[in-house]
Structure formats: C-alpha cells, structure tokens
Design an enzyme around this catalytic site. Structure first.
Site, PDB file in Angstrom:
ATOM      1  N   HIS A   1       3.738  -2.028   2.820  1.00 52.94           N
ATOM      2  CA  HIS A   1       3.368  -1.776   4.219  1.00 52.94           C
ATOM      3  C   HIS A   1       3.617  -3.009   5.070  1.00 52.94           C
ATOM      4  CE1 HIS A   1       1.639   2.197   3.941  1.00 52.94           C
ATOM      5  NE2 HIS A   1       0.878   1.835   2.936  1.00 52.94           N
TER       6      HIS A   1
ATOM      7  N   HIS B   1      -3.764   3.964   2.065  1.00 54.10           N
ATOM      8  CA  HIS B   1      -4.790   3.187   1.362  1.00 54.10           C
ATOM      9  C   HIS B   1      -5.792   2.601   2.354  1.00 54.10           C
ATOM     10  CE1 HIS B   1      -2.334   3.568  -2.199  1.00 54.10           C
ATOM     11  NE2 HIS B   1      -3.143   2.803  -2.894  1.00 54.10           N
TER      12      HIS B   1
END
Length: 367
Positions: A186, A127
């Site tokens: 993440h 992303h």
C-alpha cells in the site's frame, strides 16, 4: 485526448505515488530489522483475524459487542470493495514497474515479501479499514463498560482510562498502517483512507441499535442485497467495457514469487467470506442451540462464557488446517462461503450448546 482535469488528477496521483515510494524505500532501508514486528502488526490488521480471534472472544464476553463487530466488519469490508472498484488504486510493488514517470526505465527497487502480493486494487487499504473499525468497536465497548462500573467521583481515573484506550487504538492503527506500507502493498495515502473509512463505518453503527434485534429475514435480505449490489455493479461496468478484475493479472505479472499469489486475496474472495460469516451469524443467533445455551441460565455464568471463549478460539485455530482447493475458482468461492458460515455457527451455537449439555449433569448433581 485527455481533458485538463484528467491530466491534473493524473499529475496529483503520480505525485502521491512517487512520494509514497520514497517513504517505502526509507522504511525498508532503515527499519528492515523490525520486519518481524511489522509482519506481526500486518497480521493483527488482517480482516480474517476478526472472525477467528476477535469475534469468538468478544461474543462470549458480550454478545452485543460481538454481534456489532461482525456487522461492522462485514459492512466495512463491503464498502472497502466498492471503493476499491471505484478508485482503481495501484499497489506500490506493481506501480513502480508499470509507471512511465521515471526516466530511462530507472524504476526504484522495492523489496517484496510473502504478504506483499495482494491481487485486489489498493485503495483504500482493507487491513487498515478492518483494523480501525473493529478496534473502534472494542475501545468504545470497553470505555462504555468502565464508565458504567465506575463511580462518578473517579473523574481522573476515567480520563486516564479514556486516554490509555484511545492511545492504544492509535498506536495499533499507526503500526498496522506502517506495516502495510513497509511491505510495499500500500501507499501511505491508501492506509490513511482505510483508517478514516473504518472509523466512519464503526461510528455509524454506534447509532444503529437495530442490528441487535435483527430477525433471520433481515440477515438474509442484507446478505442478498450486498451480493446483488456488488454483482450488479461488477456486471454493469463489464457492459461498459471496464474490467474490475484488472488488478489480478497485473499482480501476477509483477509479483516476485508466484507462490505469494493467493486466490483468497481477490476481490470476490473477500466478498464471499464476509457474506458467509453474516449468513452463518443470522442462522446461529436464531437457532435453538443458541437460545437454550447462551440465553439460558448458563449464559449468565462467567465460567460458562470463559469455557466457550477458550473452546471457540481453540477450535477456530484448527480451521486453518482446512485447505480449500483452488483449482476451480467457482468451487473455491462456494466452499469458502460454507467455511466462513461455519465460523459463527460454531462460535455462537455449536460450542455453547455442547458445553451447556456437558454442564447440565453437573448442575443436576449439585441439586
């Protein structure tokens, strides 16, 4: 017995992961009220939105920027996949369950969300990388346009524009990064690597003008190279008894809700999606429909381009209602490739050609 170098690397990674978990806990505890905004920013960074929102808008406004955007997104995501396979990065939501560094099994509790349970390796962040490379292309394109339109005497205005656009760029990247860390998909160092990687890929394409005049053969050869390299790399490591899909069963094991596991987050799903888009763009740009509509007289009319952009954005939102069956993995990949290829074909060739044909009778009446 592990070498001292391996032990040192393991210690450093545990240090990064442990401190990353503390950051995630802080965000989830103190910024829980901002969940809706952070979830929105996570969607802003979703690589799939590049093809369904950013690309159709920019291609109709500026075909050069739109074409570059696809190349940057595809190549950037391909590098992201290769680096994920090399780095073997853990994701926070499963690392806290798998690690042995916490005494007496006192693993910290991380909240999971519907977008947490991605199944691929975590480093670097896809992303963050996708968002940074595409927004870098958009900002540099906007700056290039404003400089060409602005008189040289307006130096102060140019500086203000430059400062505003780059401030917007970093504000969006920081927000996307925080959102990915907040949902525990993440670690902080993974999103930082993603942003750096995305900017580097986009910067390289600033000096690669050949993509604008690439032939259909160049598109097909690039597609074939990307696919064969990734497949060959995967098979080579399988021969060495290294499973590059190791993260999928781990994600399924530790995801709080099985319904949050989606096949389109697996490594090969992203590869197939990107190859489909690049394949479709190659055919669309060299199609007769594109040449007659976008390269004809209508292609220079603002009303035509705006109609194409609006129709493309509307049509692609309908694509979300097309659900690909996930029962058979290979069938899913084939259908995903076809669906992805149809996106640029629709945006670049089909919709402009249809609008071109609708505007043609009106042009005759005016004459």
């Amino acid at each position: 017995m592990p070498s001292p170098q391996m032990n040192c690397l393991s210690f450093k990674m545990d240090f990064l992961h442990r401190n990353g978990v503390l950051v995630i806990q802080h965000l989830q505890k103190d910024y829980r009220a901002y969940y809706n905004f952070l979830n929105f920013m996570s969607n802003v960074g979703d690589p799939r939105n590049i093809f369904s929102i950013y690309f159709p808008l920019w291609f109709q406004l500026n075909q050069t920027v739109g074409t570059k955007m696809i190349w940057v997104a595809v190549i950037g995501d391909w590098f992201n996949l290769i680096f994920k396979w090399i780095l073997f990065g853990h994701r926070p939501y499963w690392w806290v369950q798998e690690t042995q560094i916490y005494p007496n099994h006192s693993s910290p509790c991380l909240e999971q969300f519907p977008t947490t349970c991605e199944t691929g390796p975590g480093s670097p962040s896809g992303h963050a990388m996708g968002s940074s490379c595409v927004w870098y292309v958009m900002v540099t394109a906007a700056l290039s346009h404003t400089i060409s339109q602005m008189d040289k005497s307006f130096i102060t205005l140019h500086r203000l524009t430059w400062s505003f656009l780059w401030s917007l760029f970093w504000l969006i990247q920081i927000s996307v990064c925080i959102s990915r860390v907040f949902i525990a998909t993440h670690f902080p160092h993974q999103v930082i690597l993603g942003v750096i990687g995305g900017v580097l890929v986009a910067e390289v394409f600033e000096y690669t003008p050949g993509i604008q005049t690439a032939s259909l053969s160049a598109y097909l050869k690039t597609n074939l190279f990307l696919f064969l390299f990734a497949l060959g790399f995967y098979l080579l490591l399988r021969l060495l008894d290294i499973d590059l899909l190791w993260s999928v069963p781990v994600a399924k094991k530790w995801c709080a809700n099985p319904d949050w596991i989606h096949i389109d987050t697996t490594p090969f799903a992203g590869l197939v999606r990107n190859l489909g888009v690049l394949f479709g763009l190659g055919f669309a740009i060299h199609s007769e429909m594109f040449l007659r509509s976008c390269r004809g007289e209508n292609g220079y009319r603002l009303s035509f381009r705006l109609l194409c952009a609006l129709a493309s954005l509307t049509t692609l939102q309908l694509y979300h209602f097309i659900k690909i069956p996930t029962d058979t993995e290979y069938l899913f990949y084939v259908l995903s490739f076809c669906k992805s290829a149809s996106i640029p074909l629709t945006v670049v060739a089909l919709i402009p050609y249809c609008i071109h044909m609708l505007m043609k009778p009106n042009a005759k009446k005016l004459n």
